[in-house]
Scaffold this motif. Structure first.
Motif: not given
Length: 90
Positions: A1-10, A62-64
Motif C-alpha cells: 500500500m504505497p499510496n496510503v496516507v494517514d489522514l489523522t496525522l495529516c 506505516d513507517p513511511d
C-alpha cells in the motif's frame, strides 16, 4: 500500500502548520541567507510533523507515514508561497 496516507496525522499536521503560520509567519519555514531564491527548510517541516505526531500520541503503523505527511505539509507551504508571490506581483 504505497499510496496510503494517514489522514489523522495529516489533519493534525495541518492544524500545527496553521498555528505556526499564525504565530511566526511563512518566513519561519524559509532557509536563512538564500538570497533572492527562497527555499524551504526541511528541518522546520519535520518539526511540524513531529509535533503533530507527539500531539496525536500514537506512533503510525506505516513507517513511511511521516515522510508522506512531510510531503503534504511541504506542498501546502509551496502553495502558500506561490499565493504570496502572485499577490506581491512577482
Amino acid at each position: 500500500m504505497p499510496n496510503v496516507v494517514d489522514l489523522t496525522l495529516c489533519s493534525e499536521a495541518r492544524r500545527a502548520l496553521h498555528q505556526v503560520l499564525a504565530q511566526r509567519g511563512l518566513n519561519f519555514f524559509l532557509k536563512p541567507g538564500q538570497g533572492p531564491c527562497a527555499r524551504l527548510d526541511p528541518r522546520r517541516i519535520a518539526w511540524v510533523v513531529n509535533a503533530a505526531r507527539r500531539r496525536r500520541g500514537v506512533h503510525p503503523a506505516d513507517p513511511d507515514a511521516l515522510s508522506r505527511t512531510r510531503r503534504i505539509v511541504r506542498r501546502e507551504l509551496i502553495r502558500r508561497m506561490a499565493d504570496t508571490l502572485v499577490s506581491a506581483g512577482l
